[in-house]
Design an enzyme around this catalytic site. Structure first.
Site, mmCIF file in Angstrom:
data_model
loop_
_atom_site.group_PDB
_atom_site.id
_atom_site.type_symbol
_atom_site.label_atom_id
_atom_site.label_comp_id
_atom_site.label_asym_id
_atom_site.label_seq_id
_atom_site.Cartn_x
_atom_site.Cartn_y
_atom_site.Cartn_z
ATOM 1 N N THR A 116 0.830 -1.204 0.000
ATOM 2 C CA THR A 116 0.000 0.000 0.000
ATOM 3 C C THR A 116 0.865 1.256 0.000
ATOM 4 O OG1 THR A 116 -0.200 -0.243 2.399
ATOM 5 C CG2 THR A 116 -2.026 -1.048 1.057
ATOM 6 N N ASP A 117 0.296 2.312 -0.546
ATOM 7 C CA ASP A 117 0.979 3.582 -0.761
ATOM 8 C C ASP A 117 1.070 4.388 0.531
ATOM 9 O OD1 ASP A 117 2.122 5.628 -2.155
ATOM 10 O OD2 ASP A 117 0.494 5.848 -3.607
ATOM 11 N N LYS A 118 1.785 5.467 0.478
ATOM 12 C CA LYS A 118 1.916 6.393 1.606
ATOM 13 C C LYS A 118 0.530 6.855 2.076
ATOM 14 C CE LYS A 118 3.699 10.990 2.749
ATOM 15 N NZ LYS A 118 4.395 12.190 2.239
#
Length: 401
Positions: A116-118
């Protein structure tokens, strides 16, 4: 004889004095004899843990991603904190893995299902790894984790299981304030806006266009239109009924696909918002799947949540073999719902109200050029623009770096 008696008395006196000193030291230190026993018990337990065989398992994770630079650990870099940094520390401190396995994650065959992204949260992340199956393992791991990261379930899996490679599909949700769908020509007050039935149907009509296999090269960075890996299969995508929280109306978009590239979901949603608001024509969807370069806006990352990962092929083959359980989490659904209500939704709602990420992003839509030409594409290819936030991915494609 007298000399022998004097020597014996002197020896006895020396022993008594020595014992007295020991007792005095024990009293001064607050009965360390008990503490020494406690230390010994802990060492015995640690030794017992070391003797336990390692087994391949999966952990069901939920976390709020705010304040983290994504899921994936960057070994050797303490500048950007990730979810895996906290997880690995908890695994070591609880005695599930040796310390050197925390330093080299390959030693425990660690694999996350989705990177998952920031700032992106998860309600159903899955990681696979080899651990010592200690007593009360979930409780002990959670005791060493912050409250906004929880291990909600554990299952044994086959020795060669890899959570990324065995995953058939991933389901994400995107929670957003409904004023994002208000037409650009209409003045709206964010807290008073309510989504009408006609607009919701229009949104779902557009989201349904994504179903099937399309070339999503315009929905990620650094992929050309003829790159085979840009083709992705979307199984479903829709927007649910709206609801009010903290005096503001929200809605949740669900999307299920085999895999997603970096920023793909956020761009898919961003383009639909641009169409509904009247900045782009509906025909831009078909254009975006062609070879032409199209300027696709990327919606904020705040509302994105990894909801669930799917292992349908694995479940069919091993789920009922008498040795392994199917990777389904029906019994954990209530715990997942509670975690979302306690940590994920409040974070999204409060951050939106305080930082106005969606409202500020909507102001950038007029800047986009939704009619870029092939000439502009060639210019862009000569001067490729690097993504400024390539810190992870919406999903977990093997090419989503």
């Amino acid at each position: 004889m007298a000399e022998d008696l004097i020597a014996a008395v002197a020896s006895q006196t020396k022993r008594l004095n020595s014992s007295s000193e020991v007792v005095q030291r024990l009293e001064e230190n607050g009965h360390p004899n008990k503490k020494l026993k406690s230390d010994a018990d802990e060492e015995d337990a640690e030794d017992q843990n070391k003797k336990l065989p390692k087994r391949k398992i999966v952990l069901l994770m939920a976390y709020s991603g705010k304040g983290y630079h994504g899921m994936q650990r960057n070994v050797g870099s303490s500048q950007f904190k990730t979810i895996e940094d906290d997880l690995v520390c908890a695994l070591v401190q609880s005695g599930c893995i040796p310390e050197n396995h925390g330093e080299d994650m390959k030693k425990m065959s660690f694999q996350r299902c989705a990177r998952t992204d920031k700032g992106v949260s998860a309600a159903g992340q899955i990681v696979s790894l080899k651990v010592r199956l200690i007593d009360d393992i979930l409780e002990k791991i959670n005791n060493h984790l912050p409250s906004h990261i929880r291990i909600l379930g554990l299952k044994r899996v086959t020795g060669g299981f890899n959570s990324k490679n065995k995953c058939d599909a991933r389901t994400y949700s995107y929670m957003l304030p409904t004023f994002a769908f208000a037409h650009k020509d209409h003045e709206v007050q964010e807290e008073l806006y309510r989504l009408d039935r006609e607009t919701l149907e229009r949104v779902n009509q557009l989201l349904a266009c994504y179903k099937g296999t399309h070339n999503f090269h315009n929905f990620t960075s650094q992929k050309g239109p003829r790159d085979p890996s840009a083709k992705r299969y979307i199984m479903e995508m829709y927007c649910g009924e709206s609801f009010v929280r903290e005096n503001m109306e929200f809605a949740v978009i669900q999307v299920k696909g085999q895999s997603f590239m970096m920023h793909q979901i956020r761009k898919m949603i961003g383009l639909v918002i641009a169409i509904v608001k009247g900045y782009a024509a509906e025909s831009i969807l078909e254009r975006s799947w062609g070879e032409e370069k199209v300027d696709v806006p990327k919606a904020p990352g705040l509302g994105l949540v990894l909801e669930k990962v799917h292992f349908e092929k694995y479940n069919r083959r091993f789920g009922n073999d008498g040795l392994h359980e199917p990777l389904e989490w029906t019994e954990e659904e209530e715990k997942i719902a509670v975690f979302k209500e306690q940590y994920i939704y409040p974070t999204i709602i409060n951050t939106e109200r305080e930082e106005k990420s969606m409202a500020n992003w909507l102001k950038t839509l007029p800047i986009h050029d939704f009619n870029s030409s092939a000439v502009e594409v060639q210019t862009n290819n000569k001067n490729p623009k690097k993504s400024s936030d390539a810190e992870g991915s919406d999903g977990c494609g093997d090419d989503s770096d």
